[in-house]
Motif scaffolding. Sequence first.
Motif: not given
Length: 676
Positions: A468-473, A499-505
């Motif tokens: 998860g955090n690798r993709i987040l990075s 796009e339906g995300m709960a929050m943006g980055p």
Amino acid sequence: MVVSVTRDGDLAWIEIDNPPVNATSRAVRAGLMEALGKIEGARAAFLICAGRTFIAGGDMTEFDGPALEPHLPDVANALEASNIPIIALMHGTVLGGGFEIAMACAWRIAAPGTRFGLPEVKVGLIPGAGGSQRAPRLVGAEAAIEMAVDGRMIGAERMAQLGGVDHVLEGDLRAAGRAFAEELPERPAPVSARPARGLSDINFEERRLAVAAKARGQASPSRNLEAIGWANLPFPEGAAKERALHLEMRAGVESRALRSIFFAERSAARPAIIKGVEAHTIRRVAIVGGGLMGAGIAAACLAAGHEVTTVERDAEAATSARQTVSGLVDGALRRGKIDTADRDARTARHAAVDDMGAAAHADLAVEAVFEDLEVKQQVFARLANVVGPQTLLATNTSYLDPRVIFQGIAGPARCLGLHFFSPAHIMRLVEVVRLPDTSPDALAAAFRFTRGLGKQPVLSGICEGFIGNRILSAVRREAEYLLADGALPHEVDAAMRAEGMAMGPFEVQDMAGLQIAWATRTRQAATRPPEERYEAISDQLCEAGRLGRRAGRGWYRYANGASSGERDPNVEALILAHSAARGITRRPVAPGEISERLLAVMANEGARIVEEGIAQSDGDVDVVKVSGYGFPRWRGGPMFHATERGWATVRETMRRVAEASPNSWQMARRVRGEVA
């Protein structure tokens, strides 16, 4: 035989035995139709299910193909029209097609604790066998909306108050049925022949707007609301409309995405490496570190019935940890999740001490101290001296290499990572990190333990940030490139929420705190390729003390402890100055380009993670992003979404991403088109 019929004098028993949840498979549907011909001459017939539940839904393995006869609406209508009155005897859960079948029976008797629902919305559907049409007639429109639109279950006692259950009876269901049949009341009108209740009290347009806003792009809640509105039509007309829409939605991308993540979660929770391995039971848990993460893990363990010992560095910290855990338990009481007796029992099972020796009898010891390699190594060196050789040792690190953390610890087969997500008593995802020497026995115990907490475990190999955090990075890096090139934080966040995300980055960074990622970037600086594009905007924020929501300012400003941020001119001025200093000519970036690029980066990094064996499958990547990072469930996860769009489309987008930031991206083989 999944459906059997037996006679008991002038009574007949129809029993479904289709483990694990008696789903309405084709065999069950055919068996019920055959059963109706075998009960002729009986005074009444009982419909009962073997095992731990009544019918708990449909067989989703059938949903990818054409609907197979006999169709469930025909079965329900045949049960309702039977000359022999049928009494549903229900226990466990009565869901979806199970509730539709029950509503078609003449009477409904439930064991205490039975729960009812129409959860098709959770797999992108509306009911398909009259559920949206019978429910408003049986329990009223508001309760029908609660079940079908919101996906909530209703307990037996309340269902009886609504008129959906005729009796809630203690004791053996068969005995209760026989007692009821001794003096059968007059057979009531079929539910389909009754008028709907409460439809005129609902402002459907106002409700539709509210449902759509809450759904954040998911269509099925609004379609369920629409279908319930059809209950003002004659039943055959409303039921025909319901069936047609159900079949249309079943073939649609939203339902396929939701079914995909449903099956992916089941697969991720029981990976192949632990199949057939007997997992030992974990009862006593020691948690080293009583901060927000450690306290959240403790609260989750207490909720699952474990005995928990929190170990802190000194008496003052132990007292603080005890208070933090008690606060989380009290919060569950205030929210009505538990009663006072449960609160007291949980509190009694928790101890907070400043003595590492208190962990001696733990079955599992979890390290939850701050992200510092030397500190974590010291914790395990001390733990290894007090716990038994069979005690599982788990680090909760987010980014550090567990192989280095556990270096020199005796019994490497018992060492692994349990990466919880904050707040740990609420967030479902746990990455179970396998080290080279971690045994299948240890993994099996860890998976059983995390499932017992009500969490969603996913197996991960070792890399920077795990799955998860690798993709987040990667997403964070591209998001910062977008800022330098012309976008602003609120534009990036709005594009991803669209796009339906709960929050943006950037909202996510502010919520989690910017300091951990800052520390990771600082640690990586010495090994970062000099040719890779590096934008230091977030570094500048951190250097200025803008560490996120808890600090009152990050990418946004948070006035008086507010949970939602406001645009900050100072941040936007910093971004513009950064672009100018780097010689970048800023340009407008459209919302569609923002989301397309970030989604492509997600899919590319996910594909690389699968290719490297860090994740076992695309489904595991999707589960991580949906369960832990706010990716919309109704989109199925970034890998399902990329497959649906086509990997050629991802390839073209990643080509543009790479051109905009040369020497900064490595494309997965699948994205390059080298493998299917």
